[in-house]
Design a protein around this motif. Sequence first.
Motif, PDB file in Angstrom:
ATOM      1  N   ASN A  77       2.802  -6.219  -8.268  1.00 48.15           N
ATOM      2  CA  ASN A  77       2.119  -6.740  -9.678  1.00 48.15           C
ATOM      3  C   ASN A  77       1.565  -6.078 -10.220  1.00 48.15           C
ATOM      4  OD1 ASN A  77       0.192  -6.630  -7.880  1.00 48.15           O
ATOM      5  ND2 ASN A  77      -1.349  -8.597  -7.998  1.00 48.15           N
ATOM      6  N   ASP A  78       1.110  -4.781  -9.826  1.00 50.24           N
ATOM      7  CA  ASP A  78      -0.115  -3.952 -10.567  1.00 50.24           C
ATOM      8  C   ASP A  78       0.393  -2.681 -10.686  1.00 50.24           C
ATOM      9  OD1 ASP A  78      -2.135  -3.969 -11.939  1.00 50.24           O
ATOM     10  OD2 ASP A  78      -3.647  -3.694 -10.518  1.00 50.24           O
ATOM     11  N   GLU A  79      -0.092  -1.986 -11.769  1.00 55.63           N
ATOM     12  CA  GLU A  79       0.534  -0.596 -12.391  1.00 55.63           C
ATOM     13  C   GLU A  79       0.270  -0.056 -11.296  1.00 55.63           C
ATOM     14  OE1 GLU A  79       0.200   3.016 -15.872  1.00 55.63           O
ATOM     15  OE2 GLU A  79      -1.046   0.697 -15.564  1.00 55.63           O
ATOM     16  N   LEU A  80       0.773   0.750 -11.016  1.00 54.78           N
ATOM     17  CA  LEU A  80       1.144   2.321  -9.398  1.00 54.78           C
ATOM     18  C   LEU A  80       0.487   3.289 -10.552  1.00 54.78           C
ATOM     19  CD1 LEU A  80       3.909   0.839  -7.457  1.00 54.78           C
ATOM     20  CD2 LEU A  80       1.284   0.095  -7.464  1.00 54.78           C
ATOM     21  N   GLU A  81      -0.442   3.745  -9.490  1.00 55.19           N
ATOM     22  CA  GLU A  81      -1.079   5.362  -9.508  1.00 55.19           C
ATOM     23  C   GLU A  81       0.150   6.687  -9.344  1.00 55.19           C
ATOM     24  OE1 GLU A  81      -2.925   5.911 -12.360  1.00 55.19           O
ATOM     25  OE2 GLU A  81      -3.222   4.092 -12.765  1.00 55.19           O
ATOM     26  N   SER A  82       0.956   7.268  -9.902  1.00 53.62           N
ATOM     27  CA  SER A  82       1.376   8.359  -9.081  1.00 53.62           C
ATOM     28  C   SER A  82       1.048   9.141  -8.168  1.00 53.62           C
ATOM     29  CB  SER A  82       2.107   9.181 -10.028  1.00 53.62           C
ATOM     30  OG  SER A  82       3.433   8.105 -10.680  1.00 53.62           O
ATOM     31  N   GLU A  83      -0.731   9.801  -8.407  1.00 53.67           N
ATOM     32  CA  GLU A  83      -1.249  10.219  -7.785  1.00 53.67           C
ATOM     33  C   GLU A  83      -1.423   9.268  -6.128  1.00 53.67           C
ATOM     34  OE1 GLU A  83      -5.129  12.369  -7.668  1.00 53.67           O
ATOM     35  OE2 GLU A  83      -4.234  12.284  -8.943  1.00 53.67           O
ATOM     36  N   GLY A  84      -1.623   9.405  -4.484  1.00 56.39           N
ATOM     37  CA  GLY A  84      -2.015   9.577  -3.885  1.00 56.39           C
ATOM     38  C   GLY A  84      -0.583   8.230  -3.832  1.00 56.39           C
ATOM     39  N   LEU A  85       0.318   8.474  -3.886  1.00 55.23           N
ATOM     40  CA  LEU A  85       1.312   7.515  -3.505  1.00 55.23           C
ATOM     41  C   LEU A  85       1.809   7.778  -1.864  1.00 55.23           C
ATOM     42  CD1 LEU A  85       3.723   5.413  -5.317  1.00 55.23           C
ATOM     43  CD2 LEU A  85       5.165   7.666  -4.553  1.00 55.23           C
ATOM     44  N   LYS A  86       2.251   7.158  -1.146  1.00 53.14           N
ATOM     45  CA  LYS A  86       3.452   6.783  -0.256  1.00 53.14           C
ATOM     46  C   LYS A  86       4.223   6.301   0.196  1.00 53.14           C
ATOM     47  CE  LYS A  86      -0.813   9.255   1.799  1.00 53.14           C
ATOM     48  NZ  LYS A  86      -2.168   9.081   2.502  1.00 53.14           N
ATOM     49  N   LEU A  87       5.700   6.956   0.060  1.00 54.15           N
ATOM     50  CA  LEU A  87       6.763   5.880   0.411  1.00 54.15           C
ATOM     51  C   LEU A  87       8.093   6.737   1.961  1.00 54.15           C
ATOM     52  CD1 LEU A  87       8.418   2.992  -0.225  1.00 54.15           C
ATOM     53  CD2 LEU A  87       9.378   4.587  -1.682  1.00 54.15           C
ATOM     54  N   SER A  88       7.846   6.073   2.483  1.00 50.95           N
ATOM     55  CA  SER A  88       8.690   6.635   3.689  1.00 50.95           C
ATOM     56  C   SER A  88       9.906   5.694   4.033  1.00 50.95           C
ATOM     57  CB  SER A  88       8.119   7.287   4.995  1.00 50.95           C
ATOM     58  OG  SER A  88       7.093   6.565   5.509  1.00 50.95           O
ATOM     59  N   VAL A  89      10.592   5.360   4.803  1.00 50.36           N
ATOM     60  CA  VAL A  89      11.838   5.201   5.859  1.00 50.36           C
ATOM     61  C   VAL A  89      11.910   5.895   6.883  1.00 50.36           C
ATOM     62  CG1 VAL A  89      13.709   3.376   6.097  1.00 50.36           C
ATOM     63  CG2 VAL A  89      12.827   4.091   3.505  1.00 50.36           C
TER      64      VAL A  89
END
Length: 174
Positions: A49-61
Motif C-alpha cells: 500500500n506504500d512506496e518501497l525503498e530498494s535498500e534493505g529489501l529482502k524477498l525469498s521463497v
Amino acid sequence: MKRLIAVLALVIIFAQPGVSSAHSKLVSSTPADGSKLATAPSEVVLTFNDELESEGLKLSVTDANGTVVDTGDGRVDLADLERKTMRVSLKSGVGTGSYTVSWSVVGSDGHEVTGSIGFAVGDAALPVTPPESDQHNPGLPATGSNGFNLGMLVAAIIIFMVAGVALRRRSVRA
C-alpha cells in the motif's frame, strides 16, 4: 478564546495518525496467500500500500524443508512507477510442495516491516505463516493501530482544564 482552545484541542486529538498507520502493508500477491496451484508459478509478485525503498529489501521463497527455490533476484519492480510492487523469480523445476514467501521491506516512513505468505503446488498442505510485524515496535502488528494516541488525549485534557480555569477566573472577575 473558548472556540480557539476547543479547535486547537480537536486538531491535536485528530491530527495524529496511529502508531503504525503509515507502515507498508501487503495488499495483494500472486500467487495469493493460501492458494493451491496446479503448477508452480515462474515468479512471485507482492503489492504493498506504500512506496518501497530498494535498500534493505529482502524477498525469498523456500520450500517445506527451508531450501531456497528463488533465483535471488528479489527486487522492487521499477516498471511500477509508484514503487509498490516486488518481484522474485523462481528456479526452474519447482514442483509439488508447500512454499513460503518471506519478505522484509522498508516503507516511505522508514520502518521495516516483515511478513510471509504461503502457497501450495499440487496436493501439498499449505504452510503456516506468521502475521506481518513491525520491526521498530516488536509485538505490534504492521497493519496499524486503532488510531488512539494516549499522549494526545492527555494533552487535550490538560488544555481543556486550563481553559476551564481561565474561563472560571474570567467569569468571577466580571
